[in-house]
Design a protein around this motif. Structure first.
Motif, PDB file in Angstrom:
ATOM      1  N   ALA A  96     -41.274 -57.928  56.188  1.00 38.11           N
ATOM      2  CA  ALA A  96     -40.868 -56.961  55.177  1.00 38.11           C
ATOM      3  C   ALA A  96     -39.855 -57.611  54.251  1.00 38.11           C
ATOM      4  O   ALA A  96     -38.934 -58.285  54.706  1.00 38.11           O
ATOM      5  CB  ALA A  96     -40.263 -55.723  55.828  1.00 38.11           C
ATOM      6  N   ARG A  98     -37.082 -56.491  52.598  1.00 39.61           N
ATOM      7  CA  ARG A  98     -36.380 -55.229  52.831  1.00 39.61           C
ATOM      8  C   ARG A  98     -34.966 -55.216  52.267  1.00 39.61           C
ATOM      9  O   ARG A  98     -34.175 -56.139  52.501  1.00 39.61           O
ATOM     10  CB  ARG A  98     -36.344 -54.939  54.332  1.00 39.61           C
ATOM     11  CG  ARG A  98     -35.679 -53.635  54.740  1.00 39.61           C
ATOM     12  CD  ARG A  98     -35.985 -53.313  56.190  1.00 39.61           C
ATOM     13  NE  ARG A  98     -37.412 -53.015  56.375  1.00 39.61           N
ATOM     14  CZ  ARG A  98     -37.994 -52.865  57.563  1.00 39.61           C
ATOM     15  NH1 ARG A  98     -37.275 -52.984  58.675  1.00 39.61           N
ATOM     16  NH2 ARG A  98     -39.293 -52.595  57.628  1.00 39.61           N
ATOM     17  N   ASP A 113     -38.432 -51.083  51.490  1.00 37.19           N
ATOM     18  CA  ASP A 113     -39.319 -52.245  51.488  1.00 37.19           C
ATOM     19  C   ASP A 113     -39.993 -52.374  50.128  1.00 37.19           C
ATOM     20  O   ASP A 113     -40.574 -51.397  49.627  1.00 37.19           O
ATOM     21  CB  ASP A 113     -40.391 -52.105  52.564  1.00 37.19           C
ATOM     22  CG  ASP A 113     -39.830 -52.269  53.969  1.00 37.19           C
ATOM     23  OD1 ASP A 113     -38.623 -52.578  54.095  1.00 37.19           O
ATOM     24  OD2 ASP A 113     -40.590 -52.077  54.944  1.00 37.19           O
ATOM     25  N   GLY A 137     -44.192 -52.194  50.989  1.00 35.48           N
ATOM     26  CA  GLY A 137     -43.660 -50.887  51.340  1.00 35.48           C
ATOM     27  C   GLY A 137     -44.547 -49.774  50.814  1.00 35.48           C
ATOM     28  O   GLY A 137     -45.398 -50.003  49.953  1.00 35.48           O
TER      29      GLY A 137
END
Length: 285
Positions: A96, A98, A113, A137
């Protein structure tokens, strides 16, 4: 409310420990200058294009070095600290990209994300396939903070205005686009995109960036920037190396801009018709 916000510009290398040290030094400088909200760039933890090299330093969220250090810094300095993004190992083997937001108590408020993957072939020979490594995401995020409502984005997300419109419609007064923009695309579009997202949403845009030539050979554009809701650049860094830019955020300016140009209220749903092509004689073809 009026407060100071900061964008921290970095030139992250391949070693997360060194990058965490650089982040801490720059975040402390931002707090020393009065910022209560501080943002770091995309890929704060490591800029590493070699997949094996990146895999070797990856950790999950619970043990990640940048996450741990950011939590400690937020508590130490009594600020809201926004890690623009760092690579996080997921259980399914993917990664991810993130972002994290920590409060003054050191606790995580939320994470985001990156939604849009940078899968492009540039005309200078550069080729990027983020989707081969990262899991995109699936949710937009707006954080309701004591001083403002904050909408999240990361880098390539800035080219998708509907994401930020949705966040603005949900009340976001500040939009964020921490980035590691390539030099070629940054020279062409960086400032224009940030100012456009600010103007069309009547919102502040805060964008901490990676800058300079990195250990892995990548070159990023820099020019970390804070843009006001009328589209004026309030603070901007240079194109190489570390920097900290600070600007005063006045939420009354958001209110005033949205009153002058109430496009968030004036939007209308519409149908889309694809008109048929007409030949020269007016015959549909």
């Amino acid at each position: 409310m009026v407060f100071k916000a900061a964008a921290v510009q970095m030139c992250s290398g391949v070693d997360p420990e060194k990058n965490a040290e650089s982040m801490a030094r720059l975040v402390r400088e931002a707090a020393r200058r009065g910022a209560i909200y501080v943002q770091t760039p995309e890929m704060t933890g490591a800029v590493q294009k070699d997949r094996a090299g990146l895999a070797a330093v990856l950790r999950d969220e619970e043990t990640d070095l940048i996450v741990k250090k950011a939590s400690e810094l937020a508590k130490e300095l009594g600020i809201h600290l926004h890690v623009g993004s760092t690579a996080i190992k997921l259980a399914d083997g993917k990664i991810a990209n993130r972002a994290f937001l920590f409060g003054p108590d050191g606790k995580k408020i939320t994470s985001y994300d990156k939604i849009h993957m940078f899968d492009v072939d540039l005309d200078n020979g550069e080729s990027w396939r983020e989707s081969a490594v990262y899991r995109p995401g699936e949710r937009a995020v707006v954080a309701d903070l004591p001083f403002a409502k904050l909408g999240f984005g990361v880098c390539y997300d800035v080219r998708f205005p509907h994401l930020f419109r949705a966040e603005a419609m949900a009340g976001a007064q500040i939009l964020t686009t921490p980035a590691a923009f390539t030099k070629q695309t940054g020279e062409a579009h960086w400032e224009i995109l940030l100012r456009a997202r600010a103007i069309e949403n009547g919102a502040y845009v805060i964008s901490a960036a990676q800058a300079g030539v990195h250990e892995d050979g990548r070159e990023t554009f820099g020019h970390s920037m804070i843009v006001g809701p009328w589209g004026k650049v309030l603070a901007s860094a240079g194109g190489t190396g570390e920097d900290v830019v600070v600007a005063e955020i006045d939420l009354e300016a958001v209110k005033a801009c949205r009153a002058k140009i109430p496009n968030l209220k004036n939007g209308r749903d519409f149908a889309l018709d694809i008109a048929p092509v007409l030949a020269k004689g007016g015959v549909t073809v």
